[in-house]
Scaffold this active site. Structure first.
Site, mmCIF file in Angstrom:
data_model
loop_
_atom_site.group_PDB
_atom_site.id
_atom_site.type_symbol
_atom_site.label_atom_id
_atom_site.label_comp_id
_atom_site.label_asym_id
_atom_site.label_seq_id
_atom_site.Cartn_x
_atom_site.Cartn_y
_atom_site.Cartn_z
ATOM 1 N N ARG A 132 59.780 63.462 55.251
ATOM 2 C CA ARG A 132 59.359 64.617 56.039
ATOM 3 C C ARG A 132 60.386 65.729 55.793
ATOM 4 N NH1 ARG A 132 58.888 60.137 59.615
ATOM 5 N NH2 ARG A 132 56.748 59.734 60.305
ATOM 6 N N LYS A 156 61.893 60.126 63.309
ATOM 7 C CA LYS A 156 61.518 60.592 64.633
ATOM 8 C C LYS A 156 62.132 59.690 65.693
ATOM 9 C CE LYS A 156 57.066 62.694 63.379
ATOM 10 N NZ LYS A 156 55.588 62.643 63.585
ATOM 11 N N HIS A 218 54.623 68.285 52.837
ATOM 12 C CA HIS A 218 53.928 67.092 53.321
ATOM 13 C C HIS A 218 52.918 66.588 52.291
ATOM 14 C CE1 HIS A 218 54.227 64.786 56.964
ATOM 15 N NE2 HIS A 218 52.925 64.569 56.980
ATOM 16 N N ARG A 221 54.640 64.005 50.339
ATOM 17 C CA ARG A 221 54.723 62.745 51.099
ATOM 18 C C ARG A 221 53.384 61.999 51.014
ATOM 19 N NH1 ARG A 221 57.106 60.071 55.612
ATOM 20 N NH2 ARG A 221 55.666 59.612 57.317
ATOM 21 N N HIS A 244 56.141 54.961 60.072
ATOM 22 C CA HIS A 244 55.100 55.013 61.089
ATOM 23 C C HIS A 244 55.349 53.940 62.142
ATOM 24 C CE1 HIS A 244 52.035 56.952 58.085
ATOM 25 N NE2 HIS A 244 52.855 57.836 58.626
ATOM 26 N N TYR A 253 45.557 56.161 54.497
ATOM 27 C CA TYR A 253 45.720 56.030 53.051
ATOM 28 C C TYR A 253 44.825 54.965 52.435
ATOM 29 C CZ TYR A 253 49.702 58.978 53.944
ATOM 30 O OH TYR A 253 50.485 60.017 54.357
#
Length: 275
Positions: A132, A156, A218, A221, A244, A253
């Protein structure tokens, strides 16, 4: 009367649509048949989503099945039978346009035509490690481990994680860093840390020049994730690689075919070869 019969009775008393009643009841019966029990945890739900993905179920079907399970476990909770809450779990999105991604030839062309060493390092690292923008911006030289081809990034929630980097990308980084040993990796012309906006502008500028496309960091990514999954990476490994929290977020995906196992992180991709 067993639990499934009670659940069917609950549906008939609370839902008017025969289709919804039938679909929810069948979905729950199929899950119980799969799990052999109604006692579960979040990992069981993730495993079930993987099972459904491998059996080519569409995102909308998986979403409906999770909705049915949410109703079922809400029924169990209110009935005092079993307490487990699915409502807080991430739901797969309904079908929508897939994220933009570059094919491998476009990616190679993109990287090969960036003349600026700094910008080439930025684009290579965004792609190689599927970062990211915030993870790239906050990267320090001390976070790079050249001996084992990894970087330490902050995900995150301020969670730190080591992720692999291709040897070719690390070689570009070494050339860009020169003799610098500490501090921010990517600097502007004033010697200050590059901002997220600057990174976005750099990617857009080179993409428009080389590919005649408007893409974002992004996109790189998404491209990396798509290439890895299409070349054999297991969905659970991809989930961990992308950072994730739930396998459901990685499900987007699966528009490309899955193979069973990954033999090594970069075994299949030409950008990670040293020559």
């Amino acid at each position: 009367m067993d639990i499934l019969d009670k659940f069917l009775n609950f549906l008939q008393n609370n839902y008017q649509s025969k289709y919804t009643i039938n679909a929810y009841y069948i979905d729950v019966c199929q899950f119980i048949d799969y799990k052999k029990t109604y006692v579960i945890n979040e990992n069981d739900i993730n495993a079930y989503v993987l099972f459904l993905n491998k059996n080519k179920k569409s995102p909308s079907t998986i979403k409906r099945k999770l909705s049915a399970l949410s109703v079922f476990y809400d029924f169990l909770k209110k009935s005092g039978i079993y307490n487990f809450d699915l409502k807080g779990l991430v739901r797969p999105k309904s079908p929508k346009p897939l994220p933009k991604f570059l094919d491998i030839d476009e990616t190679l062309s993109f990287l090969e035509n960036v003349s600026s060493l700094r910008d080439k390092a930025i684009i290579s690292l965004l792609y190689s490690s599927a970062l990211r923008v915030s993870e790239l911006v906050n990267l320090n030289i001390e976070d790079i481990n050249f001996s084992n081809n990894t970087i330490l990034i902050t995900r995150k929630g301020n969670k730190q994680m080591s992720v692999p980097v291709s040897p070719k990308t690390l070689n570009i980084l070494k050339k860009y860093l020169g003799n610098r040993q500490k501090g921010s990796v990517f600097l502007n012309k004033f010697g200050k840390r590059l901002s997220q906006r600057s990174i976005e502008n750099i990617v857009k500028k080179h993409a428009k020049k080389t590919l005649l496309k408007d893409i974002s960091p992004h996109t790189l990514r998404h491209s990396r994730a798509t290439h890895l999954l299409n070349n054999g990476m297991d969905l659970r490994i991809l989930q961990r690689f992308l950072g994730h929290s739930s396998i459901l977020a990685t499900q987007i995906y699966t528009h490309l075919s899955l193979q069973d196992l990954i033999k090594a992180y970069d075994a299949f991709h030409p950008l990670n070869k040293n020559d």
